[in-house]
Write an enzyme that holds these catalytic residues in place. Structure first.
Site, PDB file in Angstrom:
ATOM      1  N   CYS A 231      13.960  11.392   6.145  1.00  0.00           N
ATOM      2  CA  CYS A 231      13.881  11.031   7.558  1.00  0.00           C
ATOM      3  C   CYS A 231      15.218  11.158   8.277  1.00  0.00           C
ATOM      4  O   CYS A 231      15.264  11.570   9.438  1.00  0.00           O
ATOM      5  CB  CYS A 231      13.329   9.623   7.717  1.00  0.00           C
ATOM      6  SG  CYS A 231      14.269   8.368   6.800  1.00  0.00           S
TER       7      CYS A 231
ATOM      8  N   LYS B 286       0.851  -1.184   0.000  1.00  0.00           N
ATOM      9  CA  LYS B 286       0.000   0.000   0.000  1.00  0.00           C
ATOM     10  C   LYS B 286       0.891   1.240   0.000  1.00  0.00           C
ATOM     11  O   LYS B 286       1.540   1.534   0.994  1.00  0.00           O
ATOM     12  CB  LYS B 286      -0.928   0.039   1.211  1.00  0.00           C
ATOM     13  CG  LYS B 286      -1.887   1.226   1.153  1.00  0.00           C
ATOM     14  CD  LYS B 286      -2.364   1.670   2.511  1.00  0.00           C
ATOM     15  CE  LYS B 286      -3.060   3.005   2.424  1.00  0.00           C
ATOM     16  NZ  LYS B 286      -2.148   4.126   2.086  1.00  0.00           N
TER      17      LYS B 286
ATOM     18  N   GLY C 126       3.346   5.170  13.339  1.00  0.00           N
ATOM     19  CA  GLY C 126       4.108   3.992  13.725  1.00  0.00           C
ATOM     20  C   GLY C 126       3.709   3.461  15.094  1.00  0.00           C
ATOM     21  O   GLY C 126       3.673   2.245  15.313  1.00  0.00           O
TER      22      GLY C 126
ATOM     23  N   GLU D  89      10.231   2.018  10.381  1.00  0.00           N
ATOM     24  CA  GLU D  89      11.248   3.042  10.144  1.00  0.00           C
ATOM     25  C   GLU D  89      10.527   4.371  10.208  1.00  0.00           C
ATOM     26  O   GLU D  89       9.716   4.693   9.329  1.00  0.00           O
ATOM     27  CB  GLU D  89      11.931   2.821   8.791  1.00  0.00           C
ATOM     28  CG  GLU D  89      13.265   3.528   8.662  1.00  0.00           C
ATOM     29  CD  GLU D  89      13.137   4.906   8.048  1.00  0.00           C
ATOM     30  OE1 GLU D  89      13.125   5.883   8.831  1.00  0.00           O
ATOM     31  OE2 GLU D  89      13.050   5.006   6.830  1.00  0.00           O
TER      32      GLU D  89
ATOM     33  N   GLY E  64       7.187   5.675   7.868  1.00  0.00           N
ATOM     34  CA  GLY E  64       6.329   6.851   7.943  1.00  0.00           C
ATOM     35  C   GLY E  64       6.545   7.583   9.251  1.00  0.00           C
ATOM     36  O   GLY E  64       7.608   7.496   9.873  1.00  0.00           O
ATOM     37  N   SER E  65       5.538   8.291   9.674  1.00  0.00           N
ATOM     38  CA  SER E  65       5.652   9.145  10.851  1.00  0.00           C
ATOM     39  C   SER E  65       5.622   8.329  12.133  1.00  0.00           C
ATOM     40  O   SER E  65       5.058   7.230  12.195  1.00  0.00           O
ATOM     41  CB  SER E  65       4.510  10.172  10.871  1.00  0.00           C
ATOM     42  OG  SER E  65       3.279   9.538  11.181  1.00  0.00           O
ATOM     43  N   THR E  66       6.216   8.899  13.175  1.00  0.00           N
ATOM     44  CA  THR E  66       6.223   8.229  14.475  1.00  0.00           C
ATOM     45  C   THR E  66       4.828   8.053  15.055  1.00  0.00           C
ATOM     46  O   THR E  66       4.519   6.975  15.592  1.00  0.00           O
ATOM     47  CB  THR E  66       7.140   8.991  15.444  1.00  0.00           C
ATOM     48  OG1 THR E  66       8.484   8.961  14.928  1.00  0.00           O
ATOM     49  CG2 THR E  66       7.127   8.368  16.825  1.00  0.00           C
TER      50      THR E  66
ATOM     51  N   GLU F 207      10.464  17.080  14.689  1.00  0.00           N
ATOM     52  CA  GLU F 207      10.719  16.856  13.265  1.00  0.00           C
ATOM     53  C   GLU F 207       9.835  17.775  12.430  1.00  0.00           C
ATOM     54  O   GLU F 207       8.612  17.782  12.570  1.00  0.00           O
ATOM     55  CB  GLU F 207      10.446  15.398  12.896  1.00  0.00           C
ATOM     56  CG  GLU F 207      10.786  15.088  11.448  1.00  0.00           C
ATOM     57  CD  GLU F 207      10.624  13.622  11.103  1.00  0.00           C
ATOM     58  OE1 GLU F 207      11.490  13.077  10.397  1.00  0.00           O
ATOM     59  OE2 GLU F 207       9.620  13.018  11.538  1.00  0.00           O
TER      60      GLU F 207
END
Length: 502
Positions: free
Chosen positions: A306, A198, A255, A272, A250-252, A408
């Site tokens: 990132c 995806k 995640g 990651e 992707g983003s924390t 970030e």
């Protein structure tokens, strides 16, 4: 401010002349063929340089997920893929690599229209993806080799099998949509897994070329499947009972949700996530050499990378000198149409990301940081008036407590912080909840390595930064779980079995 691009053909006219095979599509890839999506919703694809909607894809639903996972499950359980030798599967990876390279220009142009990556960046995507596939193909002999381990007591031995983990959900972000999916796809395929991919909702079209390369390589039906849709669809894929493993970049915040779901389901997961890395400039650093790698290491892809080191930590004795160099280097980078091969800085990938970056810029101004270049939304003409452009920005006099020093941003913003001694620099570099990248600039290689060893991060570069396909890449703390690349990245798609015998 950053140097504007010279006069070029109007951006809208340039785009009207592009002949891209995928714009408005109605299908997903499941069971070895493109089939009409079951979901009736649509997701638009917007060019961030112009604000123009130029494509759209299906917003998949539960039926699309069921079909894709079902095809992957059938291929895994009943098909020939997992029963092949790793060497045979590697042959397919090599053919996929060739197919990707044959589609390099269409991949690059589609990618740039999706997320605004300068074409000078996106034109490297196909070659890098092919290199990833070829590297993992080279590991096939290690999977095929017999692994027999004697008991320490001498009473017997164990035959260690490396089995594919099963059906894998692979979810990639919008900043590097091709390579950050292929780094999951390649080891999964070599291991013998089947996959459902995806892509991120802003970048669903460029990855169709990768699927085309997979199909042209003759990969058995159902081994590789593709669905498109919003984050809601990704959540459904992560939680689907037919999925055995999840890999996500992707983003924390997202995640964390995936990790929670995987924990509840006892499902292995590779994450990651975000970063807030630092470049420590040691007192003996060669600033001219640093300038030559600054954009690539600290503001790559318009700051939407990132691992880049968006915090420059400069010694007090050379602080002004470092600020001047960083400011001049960023200001010289050309900002403009990402389809122009001379463009260094493009737009933010989405309107939402543009708003996020501008909020951080505003907070920096309000908290007392000093913009030495940029610090505003960019005003561009030639058809780029409605694009999501932020001027490449450098802030000096940044205190560690400021938001731009802690959070970030994922945009073209650098902060220059001052440190007193090396211990202070290391403490500043480690004063973050992230741990993904980092840099040390210094002429004394041994001293620079000693500093790098003290940085609490998954990867650190000495005087430059690059990913090595054969070395593990992963984050610590809020930057993720597990690793990609290298033999370690392959292990994430294997399940181990020990057979004990006399």
């Amino acid at each position: 401010m950053s140097a504007p691009a010279p006069a070029t053909p109007d951006a809208l006219s340039l785009r009207a002349g592009l002949e891209l095979p995928y714009t408005h599509v109605d299908d997903v890839f499941s069971g070895g063929r493109w089939t009409p999506a079951q979901g009736t919703g649509r997701n638009p694809v917007t060019d961030p340089a112009t604000g123009e909607i130029w494509g759209s894809v299906p917003d998949g639903n539960a039926e699309d997920i069921d079909a894709a996972v079902g095809a992957a499950r059938q291929a895994f359980e009943s098909g020939p893929w997992r029963r092949m030798s790793a060497t045979d599967r590697a042959g397919y990876l090599l053919r996929i690599a060739e197919g990707i390279e044959a589609r390099a220009e269409q991949i690059a142009l589609t990618n740039t229209r999706e997320n605004g990556s300068p074409v000078a960046e996106s034109r490297g995507a196909a070659a890098n993806a092919a290199s990833i596939l070829r590297y993992f193909a080279s590991l096939a002999p290690r999977l095929d080799a017999e692994d027999v381990r004697p008991f320490p007591s001498g009473v017997g031995e164990s035959v260690v099998r490396r089995d594919p983990v099963g059906v894998c959900a692979l979810i990639a972000p919008w900043n590097f949509p091709i390579n950050l999916m292929v780094i999951k796809l390649a080891p999964a395929l070599l291991a013998g897994c089947s996959v459902v991919m995806k892509p991120a909702s802003p970048t669903p079209l460029s990855f169709r070329f990768i699927v085309d390369a997979v199909a042209a390589a003759g990969v058995p039906d159902g081994v590789v499947n593709l669905v498109t849709g919003s984050g809601r669809l990704g959540d459904a894929l992560v939680r689907h009972p037919g999925v055995d493993k999840v890999a996500f970049t992707g983003s924390t915040p997202v995640g964390r949700k995936i990790a929670a779901a995987a924990g509840e389901l006892l499902r292995p997961v590779t994450l990651e996530l975000g970063g807030k890395s630092s470049a420590i400039v040691l007192p003996d650093a060669d600033l001219e050499a640093m300038s030559s790698v600054l954009v690539r290491s600290c503001m790559r892809n318009t700051g939407q990378t990132c691992y880049i080191s968006t915090r420059i930590l400069a010694p007090a004795s050379r602080y002004d000198e470092v600020v001047d160099m960083v400011t001049a280097t960023i200001a010289l980078g050309r900002q403009g149409d990402p389809l122009d091969p001379d463009t260094v800085f493009g737009p933010c990938a989405t309107s939402s990301q543009f708003n996020t970056v501008m909020e951080y810029v505003a907070s920096a101004h309000a908290e007392g940081a000093r913009a030495t270049t940029g610090g505003r939304a960019a005003q561009l003409g030639g058809g780029l008036e409605d694009g999501f452009f932020v001027e490449p920005t450098v802030f000096a006099d940044v205190a560690p407590s400021l938001r731009i020093a802690r959070e970030e941003i994922f945009g073209p913003v650098l902060s220059v912080l001052r440190y007193d001694d090396v211990d202070d620099a290391v403490a500043l570099a480690n004063n973050t909840r992230f741990g993904l990248g980092g840099l040390v600039f210094g002429e004394d290689q041994d001293a620079a390595l000693a500093v790098a060893d003290r940085i609490d991060s998954g990867s650190v570069g000495l005087n430059f930064f690059a990913s090595n396909h054969s070395a593990p890449f992963g984050g610590r703390h809020d930057s993720g779980l597990g690793t990609e690349y290298g033999e370690e990245g392959l292990s994430a798609y294997l399940s181990y079995k020990s057979i004990h015998r006399r």
